[in-house]
Design a protein around this motif. Structure first.
Motif, short mmCIF file in Angstrom:
data_model
loop_
_atom_site.label_atom_id
_atom_site.label_comp_id
_atom_site.label_asym_id
_atom_site.label_seq_id
_atom_site.Cartn_x
_atom_site.Cartn_y
_atom_site.Cartn_z
N LEU A 201 7.53 16.12 9.41
CA LEU A 201 8.91 15.69 9.20
C LEU A 201 8.95 14.72 8.03
O LEU A 201 8.26 13.71 8.02
N LEU A 202 9.76 15.06 7.03
CA LEU A 202 9.92 14.20 5.85
C LEU A 202 11.33 13.65 5.83
O LEU A 202 12.30 14.39 5.64
N ASN A 203 11.47 12.35 6.06
CA ASN A 203 12.78 11.72 6.05
C ASN A 203 13.34 11.69 4.63
O ASN A 203 12.61 11.40 3.68
N THR A 204 14.62 11.97 4.49
CA THR A 204 15.23 11.96 3.15
C THR A 204 15.20 10.56 2.53
O THR A 204 15.19 10.42 1.32
N SER A 205 15.16 9.53 3.38
CA SER A 205 15.11 8.16 2.88
C SER A 205 13.78 7.83 2.19
O SER A 205 13.67 6.85 1.46
N GLU A 206 12.75 8.69 2.41
CA GLU A 206 11.43 8.46 1.82
C GLU A 206 11.22 9.26 0.54
O GLU A 206 10.21 9.11 -0.14
N ILE A 207 12.18 10.13 0.19
CA ILE A 207 12.05 10.99 -1.00
C ILE A 207 12.50 10.23 -2.24
O ILE A 207 13.63 9.74 -2.29
N SER A 208 11.63 10.14 -3.21
CA SER A 208 11.99 9.43 -4.45
C SER A 208 12.61 10.37 -5.48
O SER A 208 13.49 9.97 -6.24
N MET A 209 12.17 11.63 -5.51
CA MET A 209 12.78 12.63 -6.40
C MET A 209 12.47 14.03 -5.90
O MET A 209 11.56 14.24 -5.09
N ILE A 210 13.24 15.00 -6.38
CA ILE A 210 13.04 16.40 -6.03
C ILE A 210 13.08 17.21 -7.31
O ILE A 210 13.95 17.00 -8.16
N GLU A 211 12.13 18.13 -7.47
CA GLU A 211 12.12 18.98 -8.65
C GLU A 211 12.05 20.45 -8.23
O GLU A 211 11.40 20.80 -7.26
N ALA A 212 12.77 21.29 -8.96
CA ALA A 212 12.81 22.72 -8.66
C ALA A 212 11.53 23.41 -9.11
O ALA A 212 10.93 23.03 -10.11
N SER A 213 11.12 24.42 -8.33
CA SER A 213 9.95 25.21 -8.67
C SER A 213 10.21 26.65 -8.22
O SER A 213 9.77 27.07 -7.16
N GLY A 214 10.98 27.39 -9.03
CA GLY A 214 11.36 28.75 -8.65
C GLY A 214 12.35 28.72 -7.50
O GLY A 214 13.32 27.96 -7.52
N ASP A 215 12.10 29.50 -6.46
CA ASP A 215 12.97 29.51 -5.29
C ASP A 215 12.64 28.39 -4.32
O ASP A 215 13.29 28.25 -3.28
N PHE A 216 11.63 27.59 -4.66
CA PHE A 216 11.23 26.46 -3.84
C PHE A 216 11.53 25.17 -4.58
O PHE A 216 11.91 25.18 -5.75
N CYS A 217 11.34 24.04 -3.90
CA CYS A 217 11.44 22.73 -4.53
C CYS A 217 10.26 21.88 -4.07
O CYS A 217 9.66 22.14 -3.02
N ILE A 218 9.93 20.88 -4.87
CA ILE A 218 8.88 19.92 -4.52
C ILE A 218 9.54 18.56 -4.36
O ILE A 218 10.17 18.05 -5.29
N ALA A 219 9.39 17.97 -3.18
CA ALA A 219 9.88 16.62 -2.93
C ALA A 219 8.72 15.65 -3.11
O ALA A 219 7.64 15.85 -2.54
N VAL A 220 8.93 14.61 -3.90
CA VAL A 220 7.91 13.59 -4.15
C VAL A 220 8.31 12.32 -3.41
O VAL A 220 9.44 11.84 -3.56
#
Length: 296
Positions: A201-220
């Motif tokens: 489980l990744l809380n949205t409050s812990e996500i610093s940025m999100i980048e697109a990668s095709g049909d997926f995304c990478i949350a950092v």
């Protein structure tokens, strides 16, 4: 020459690619867009790849090698479903899915209501029951302003002939307005990240940025760890609170709480340093003005 053509035929056969496609619908035959479709090779818990269904509920996998596979489909508000194992061997394969809405088993509660009721639902299953009670209108999703306007006009028309006070009318309207605002302001609090050994489980409050990668995304996250999310950046943008997250360009989104430094750049763009990210990200010239306003 014969040997040459034999070798060529074998090479073509080895590199032949397979296509898997299908449609995602609900039990009412409505097409489901933005469904996450992931394919696994039998015996391997790691996903090979994934796609997102389009507005018509269709999906397509290309260039899948021969083998034995399972497909898993999930979409918000519906039960996750897996296909049976199937063998793929140089063919166009079709796998359709029908998803059931998620349900919660609740103890039956009987509530006696004496005031008029406007029913709002995604199904017409309770239509007859509604009008056997105090129902005066039955509104099906997707709701529209015109639907509510007509329902309230009907209520007000009946109200003039009833024993209800104007104070009740005002309370009803206020409660309806608050309920609609709360539904519109419901944003995602966490993402379920699938891992080889289970889920995280990744809380949205812990996500610093999100980048697109095709049909997926990478949350950092703030520690620099990268987490795959099987959704498009457009879909994710709609699920996150706009006061906290801003899409600075077509493929990147930042969290306000983790912005460390902002620098001016040429052509009306800005360089942004984000906690947990080794590289700086950049606004597009078309988003810079709105980004400045968002910061305020």
């Amino acid at each position: 020459m014969i040997l040459f053509f034999s070798a060529l035929f074998i090479t073509i056969a080895i590199h032949a690619q397979n296509t898997i496609q299908g449609t995602i619908t609900d039990t009412g035959k409505a097409q489901l867009s933005l469904a996450n479709i992931i394919i696994y090779e039998v015996g391997n818990k790691e996903a090979i790849t994934g796609v997102v269904s389009n507005e018509e509920g269709s999906y397509k996998f290309k260039s899948i090698k021969d083998g034995k596979y399972i497909i898993e489909v999930s979409v918000l508000g519906f039960e996750t479903k897996k296909s049976d194992e199937f063998q793929l061997a140089r063919a166009n394969f079709k796998v359709d899915f029908t998803l059931k809405e998620e349900t919660q088993n609740l103890d039956k509660v009987v509530v006696k209501v004496s005031c008029p009721i406007i029913f709002c639902s995604a199904h017409d299953d309770y239509l007859f029951e509604a009008f056997n009670t105090n129902g005066i209108a039955y509104i099906l999703k997707p709701y529209s302003a015109d639907d509510f306007s007509k329902a309230l006009e009907k209520y007000q028309s009946l109200f003039k002939q009833s024993r209800y006070s104007s104070d009740l009318n005002n309370k009803t309207l206020k409660a309806l307005k608050i309920a609609l605002q709360e539904e519109q302001a419901h944003y995602k609090k966490r993402f379920v990240i699938k891992r080889p050994k289970g889920i995280q489980l990744l809380n949205t409050s812990e996500i610093s940025m999100i980048e697109a990668s095709g049909d997926f995304c990478i949350a950092v996250d703030q520690e620099g760890k990268r987490h795959p999310i099987s959704q498009t950046i457009g879909s994710i943008t709609e699920q996150l609170p706009p006061k906290k997250f801003f899409r600075i360009n077509r493929s990147e989104m930042v969290h306000m709480d983790f912005i460390e430094e902002i620098e001016s750049y040429f052509k009306n763009r800005l360089l942004i340093s984000i906690k947990g990210c080794t590289k700086k990200v950049m606004t597009s010239s078309s988003t810079t003005s709105d980004f400045r306003k968002w910061l305020e």
